[in-house]
Design a protein around this motif. Sequence first.
Motif, PDB file in Angstrom:
ATOM      1  N   GLY A   1      43.732  22.362  61.471  1.00  0.00           N
ATOM      2  CA  GLY A   1      42.834  22.985  61.162  1.00  0.00           C
ATOM      3  C   GLY A   1      43.201  24.640  61.309  1.00  0.00           C
ATOM      4  N   ASP A   2      42.426  25.577  61.968  1.00  0.00           N
ATOM      5  CA  ASP A   2      42.795  26.873  61.764  1.00  0.00           C
ATOM      6  C   ASP A   2      43.580  27.629  62.929  1.00  0.00           C
ATOM      7  OD1 ASP A   2      40.584  26.927  63.370  1.00  0.00           O
ATOM      8  OD2 ASP A   2      39.575  28.635  62.442  1.00  0.00           O
ATOM      9  N   ASP A   3      44.206  26.602  63.806  1.00  0.00           N
ATOM     10  CA  ASP A   3      44.924  26.984  64.995  1.00  0.00           C
ATOM     11  C   ASP A   3      46.365  27.124  64.297  1.00  0.00           C
ATOM     12  OD1 ASP A   3      46.805  27.114  67.152  1.00  0.00           O
ATOM     13  OD2 ASP A   3      45.818  26.070  68.189  1.00  0.00           O
ATOM     14  N   PHE A   4      46.694  28.446  64.323  1.00  0.00           N
ATOM     15  CA  PHE A   4      48.209  28.605  63.467  1.00  0.00           C
ATOM     16  C   PHE A   4      49.241  29.042  64.405  1.00  0.00           C
ATOM     17  CE2 PHE A   4      45.410  30.890  60.123  1.00  0.00           C
ATOM     18  CZ  PHE A   4      44.862  29.979  59.579  1.00  0.00           C
ATOM     19  N   HIS A   5      48.886  28.953  66.026  1.00  0.00           N
ATOM     20  CA  HIS A   5      49.664  29.614  66.837  1.00  0.00           C
ATOM     21  C   HIS A   5      50.245  28.443  67.798  1.00  0.00           C
ATOM     22  CE1 HIS A   5      48.836  33.368  65.220  1.00  0.00           C
ATOM     23  NE2 HIS A   5      47.445  33.295  65.432  1.00  0.00           N
TER      24      HIS A   5
ATOM     25  N   ALA B   1      40.904  27.689  57.787  1.00  0.00           N
ATOM     26  CA  ALA B   1      42.058  28.310  57.294  1.00  0.00           C
ATOM     27  C   ALA B   1      41.935  28.901  56.015  1.00  0.00           C
ATOM     28  CB  ALA B   1      43.392  27.433  57.455  1.00  0.00           C
ATOM     29  N   SER B   2      42.508  29.925  55.504  1.00  0.00           N
ATOM     30  CA  SER B   2      42.455  30.487  54.146  1.00  0.00           C
ATOM     31  C   SER B   2      43.891  30.909  53.821  1.00  0.00           C
ATOM     32  CB  SER B   2      41.372  31.441  54.077  1.00  0.00           C
ATOM     33  OG  SER B   2      41.503  31.924  52.836  1.00  0.00           O
ATOM     34  N   ALA B   3      44.380  30.419  52.399  1.00  0.00           N
ATOM     35  CA  ALA B   3      45.492  31.117  52.100  1.00  0.00           C
ATOM     36  C   ALA B   3      45.366  31.855  50.910  1.00  0.00           C
ATOM     37  CB  ALA B   3      46.575  29.627  51.506  1.00  0.00           C
ATOM     38  N   PRO B   4      46.517  33.013  50.617  1.00  0.00           N
ATOM     39  CA  PRO B   4      45.987  33.730  49.443  1.00  0.00           C
ATOM     40  C   PRO B   4      46.338  33.073  47.992  1.00  0.00           C
ATOM     41  CG  PRO B   4      48.135  34.213  50.497  1.00  0.00           C
ATOM     42  CD  PRO B   4      47.305  33.275  51.650  1.00  0.00           C
ATOM     43  N   ASP B   5      47.006  31.868  48.255  1.00  0.00           N
ATOM     44  CA  ASP B   5      47.632  31.373  47.030  1.00  0.00           C
ATOM     45  C   ASP B   5      47.549  30.071  46.690  1.00  0.00           C
ATOM     46  OD1 ASP B   5      49.324  30.789  48.993  1.00  0.00           O
ATOM     47  OD2 ASP B   5      51.169  31.740  47.884  1.00  0.00           O
TER      48      ASP B   5
ATOM     49  N   ILE C   1      51.243  21.141  52.542  1.00  0.00           N
ATOM     50  CA  ILE C   1      51.955  20.072  53.288  1.00  0.00           C
ATOM     51  C   ILE C   1      53.487  20.722  53.626  1.00  0.00           C
ATOM     52  CG2 ILE C   1      52.735  17.672  53.153  1.00  0.00           C
ATOM     53  CD1 ILE C   1      50.434  17.238  50.933  1.00  0.00           C
ATOM     54  N   ASP C   2      53.437  20.873  55.064  1.00  0.00           N
ATOM     55  CA  ASP C   2      54.957  21.631  55.209  1.00  0.00           C
ATOM     56  C   ASP C   2      55.708  20.328  55.684  1.00  0.00           C
ATOM     57  OD1 ASP C   2      56.378  23.957  55.584  1.00  0.00           O
ATOM     58  OD2 ASP C   2      56.500  23.446  57.464  1.00  0.00           O
ATOM     59  N   CYS C   3      56.907  20.349  55.503  1.00  0.00           N
ATOM     60  CA  CYS C   3      57.857  19.361  55.805  1.00  0.00           C
ATOM     61  C   CYS C   3      58.906  20.000  56.625  1.00  0.00           C
ATOM     62  CB  CYS C   3      58.482  18.510  54.584  1.00  0.00           C
ATOM     63  SG  CYS C   3      59.362  17.270  54.646  1.00  0.00           S
ATOM     64  N   PRO C   4      58.907  20.209  57.889  1.00  0.00           N
ATOM     65  CA  PRO C   4      59.983  20.848  58.771  1.00  0.00           C
ATOM     66  C   PRO C   4      61.027  19.775  58.806  1.00  0.00           C
ATOM     67  CG  PRO C   4      57.774  21.149  59.932  1.00  0.00           C
ATOM     68  CD  PRO C   4      57.717  20.044  58.691  1.00  0.00           C
TER      69      PRO C   4
ATOM     70  N   VAL D   1      49.948  19.517  57.871  1.00  0.00           N
ATOM     71  CA  VAL D   1      48.952  19.717  56.816  1.00  0.00           C
ATOM     72  C   VAL D   1      47.871  20.409  57.008  1.00  0.00           C
ATOM     73  CG1 VAL D   1      47.464  18.022  55.312  1.00  0.00           C
ATOM     74  CG2 VAL D   1      49.575  17.180  56.356  1.00  0.00           C
ATOM     75  N   LEU D   2      47.694  21.383  56.415  1.00  0.00           N
ATOM     76  CA  LEU D   2      46.633  22.582  56.295  1.00  0.00           C
ATOM     77  C   LEU D   2      45.706  22.417  55.222  1.00  0.00           C
ATOM     78  CD1 LEU D   2      48.782  23.937  58.447  1.00  0.00           C
ATOM     79  CD2 LEU D   2      46.969  25.325  58.681  1.00  0.00           C
ATOM     80  N   ILE D   3      44.433  22.521  55.259  1.00  0.00           N
ATOM     81  CA  ILE D   3      43.471  22.589  53.923  1.00  0.00           C
ATOM     82  C   ILE D   3      42.976  24.118  54.253  1.00  0.00           C
ATOM     83  CG2 ILE D   3      41.244  22.080  53.116  1.00  0.00           C
ATOM     84  CD1 ILE D   3      41.986  18.984  54.446  1.00  0.00           C
ATOM     85  N   THR D   4      43.615  24.845  53.237  1.00  0.00           N
ATOM     86  CA  THR D   4      43.424  26.190  53.189  1.00  0.00           C
ATOM     87  C   THR D   4      42.263  26.790  52.419  1.00  0.00           C
ATOM     88  OG1 THR D   4      45.109  26.530  51.863  1.00  0.00           O
ATOM     89  CG2 THR D   4      45.933  26.681  53.996  1.00  0.00           C
ATOM     90  N   SER D   5      41.175  26.226  52.568  1.00  0.00           N
ATOM     91  CA  SER D   5      39.958  26.594  51.777  1.00  0.00           C
ATOM     92  C   SER D   5      38.804  25.746  52.017  1.00  0.00           C
ATOM     93  CB  SER D   5      40.158  26.074  50.030  1.00  0.00           C
ATOM     94  OG  SER D   5      40.680  24.533  49.939  1.00  0.00           O
ATOM     95  N   GLY D   6      37.843  26.055  51.662  1.00  0.00           N
ATOM     96  CA  GLY D   6      36.523  25.220  52.121  1.00  0.00           C
ATOM     97  C   GLY D   6      36.380  23.942  51.249  1.00  0.00           C
ATOM     98  N   THR D   7      37.632  23.059  51.250  1.00  0.00           N
ATOM     99  CA  THR D   7      37.398  21.767  50.550  1.00  0.00           C
ATOM    100  C   THR D   7      37.755  20.633  51.154  1.00  0.00           C
ATOM    101  OG1 THR D   7      39.624  22.062  49.951  1.00  0.00           O
ATOM    102  CG2 THR D   7      37.959  23.137  48.435  1.00  0.00           C
ATOM    103  N   GLY D   8      37.922  20.743  52.452  1.00  0.00           N
ATOM    104  CA  GLY D   8      38.493  19.759  53.372  1.00  0.00           C
ATOM    105  C   GLY D   8      37.755  18.287  53.551  1.00  0.00           C
ATOM    106  N   ALA D   9      36.244  18.401  53.514  1.00  0.00           N
ATOM    107  CA  ALA D   9      35.674  17.156  53.550  1.00  0.00           C
ATOM    108  C   ALA D   9      35.640  16.506  52.189  1.00  0.00           C
ATOM    109  CB  ALA D   9      34.006  17.726  53.664  1.00  0.00           C
ATOM    110  N   SER D  10      36.010  17.399  50.993  1.00  0.00           N
ATOM    111  CA  SER D  10      35.833  16.804  49.727  1.00  0.00           C
ATOM    112  C   SER D  10      37.288  16.448  49.172  1.00  0.00           C
ATOM    113  CB  SER D  10      35.737  17.989  48.700  1.00  0.00           C
ATOM    114  OG  SER D  10      34.417  18.714  49.387  1.00  0.00           O
ATOM    115  N   THR D  11      38.466  16.782  50.009  1.00  0.00           N
ATOM    116  CA  THR D  11      39.816  16.523  49.634  1.00  0.00           C
ATOM    117  C   THR D  11      40.609  15.471  50.623  1.00  0.00           C
ATOM    118  OG1 THR D  11      40.481  18.610  50.125  1.00  0.00           O
ATOM    119  CG2 THR D  11      39.689  18.074  47.833  1.00  0.00           C
ATOM    120  N   ALA D  12      40.261  15.741  51.741  1.00  0.00           N
ATOM    121  CA  ALA D  12      41.166  15.370  52.975  1.00  0.00           C
ATOM    122  C   ALA D  12      41.706  13.739  52.830  1.00  0.00           C
ATOM    123  CB  ALA D  12      40.565  15.567  54.268  1.00  0.00           C
ATOM    124  N   PHE D  13      40.592  13.014  52.275  1.00  0.00           N
ATOM    125  CA  PHE D  13      41.048  11.382  52.094  1.00  0.00           C
ATOM    126  C   PHE D  13      42.270  11.371  51.266  1.00  0.00           C
ATOM    127  CE2 PHE D  13      36.755  10.439  53.951  1.00  0.00           C
ATOM    128  CZ  PHE D  13      37.446  10.043  55.235  1.00  0.00           C
ATOM    129  N   ALA D  14      42.040  12.145  50.160  1.00  0.00           N
ATOM    130  CA  ALA D  14      43.290  11.788  49.064  1.00  0.00           C
ATOM    131  C   ALA D  14      44.424  12.380  49.475  1.00  0.00           C
ATOM    132  CB  ALA D  14      42.497  12.482  47.875  1.00  0.00           C
TER     133      ALA D  14
END
Length: 377
Positions: free
Chosen positions: A199-203, A334-338, A343-346, A353-366
């Motif tokens: 979610g929005d825990d970046f630390h 969480a919000s991103a400028p761009d 999806i980060d792959c260390p 996986v972070l949804i960086t906009s107000g769209t998580g309920a709408s897109t997370a399953f896909a």
Amino acid sequence: MPSSSRSFDIAVVGAGICGLAHALAAARKGKRVVVIDRDAQANGASVRNFGFITVTGQQEGECWNRALRSRDIWAELSERAGIPILQRGLLTIARRPEARLVLEEFLATEMGRDCKLVEPSALSAYGDGLNGAAFAGALYSPHEVRVESREAIPLLAAYLEEQLGVTFLRQTVVHTAAPPRLDTNRGLIEAETIVVCPGDDFHTLHPERIAAYGLTRCKLHMMRARPARYDEKLPPVMSDLGLVRYLGYAERPAAAALRRRLEAEQGDQLANGIHLIVVRSADGSLVIGDSHHYAETPDPFAPESVDRLILDEYAEVFAGPLPEVSERWIGTYASAPDRLMLIDCPCDALRIVLITSGTGASTAFAIAEEVIGELYG
Ligand SMILES: Cc1cc2nc3c(=O)[nH]c(=O)nc-3n(C[C@H](O)[C@H](O)[C@H](O)COP(=O)(O)OP(=O)(O)OC[C@H]3O[C@@H](n4cnc5c(N)ncnc54)[C@H](O)[C@@H]3O)c2cc1C
């Protein structure tokens, strides 16, 4: 829990919608899944949102396609997990001719398929109680579904646990996540693969990886209100302010003229990131929002002036007296400028996986289907 059962195929950190979606996708592939969350029950953005699975208005291309797919999964889960769908569709009101032009341009795109422009005189077919005569038109979309998130998320978790055999470890903080190990305040968990959905825990987990994306956080005001009268037939309602925020509309050329007019007429609303969304709950109350204020650590305060600006827009769209507000809350995401998500792959067996906009309920399953599909081939 016996130590032998602390080993899994996949561990998901975070029991918000993003984590639950990954648990679902992995369990459907027959994997032994554990979901780990620090809280006793979901308490983040996933239970604070509108529960509005928005398709129309999402950015053209990937996001819109993900929303369509996620909507289908919500519909399927509604049956399987007993999650009630409380409303369907979306009525986007154009209060101004400039807003109508945006809707007309939207209709001409692929995303406009199955949507239709509604003349003010025909609005009553979608329900009573709108200031119909004052509008320039509206767009009806049949694509959306609305669930009550504070009930839907626990029901989804219960379905995963009881029907698909997913293990949940609550009140468990993950301190490090490096496959095949997760160190938690309750000891070691082993998993071949790990997906971190914080979610929005970046630390807490992989802060150096997350920092590279330049994220910030967004604070939103939300209200529950009880109107004296509200037509059950009305689908969720949005208005002009949403047309310059939701990228599926805002990226249409006509949106520039609408924005100029809104800057002249509703500068305070724009400055507070306000757009109107009104959805109805099973008990007849409405969820009304929202605003957007960005900060690395958003303050916890919810000034009345912001709620007033949201309700001012409500009063332009709905006839009759303002409904009585019975509950207020804020949420953050969480919000991103761009980007709308990342999806980060260390390493091969780890995804963040972070949804960086107000769209998580709408897109997370896909998104989760894509991530789990890629991890397991
Ligand atoms: C007010 C509001 C309205 C919104 N409206 C909509 C809408 O209508 N439609 C829409 O599609 N989206 C909407 N959104 C956005 C959507 O709610 C979010 O995109 C989504 O909920 C994010 O889900 P998540 O699982 O990533 O985060 P969260 O729900 O915040 O879950 C993250 C979880 O991770 C856990 N966690 C983090 N780190 C650790 C750790 N180290 N150890 C253990 N646990 C950890 C946290 O405890 C938390 O439970 C809205 C958001 C808000 C705030």
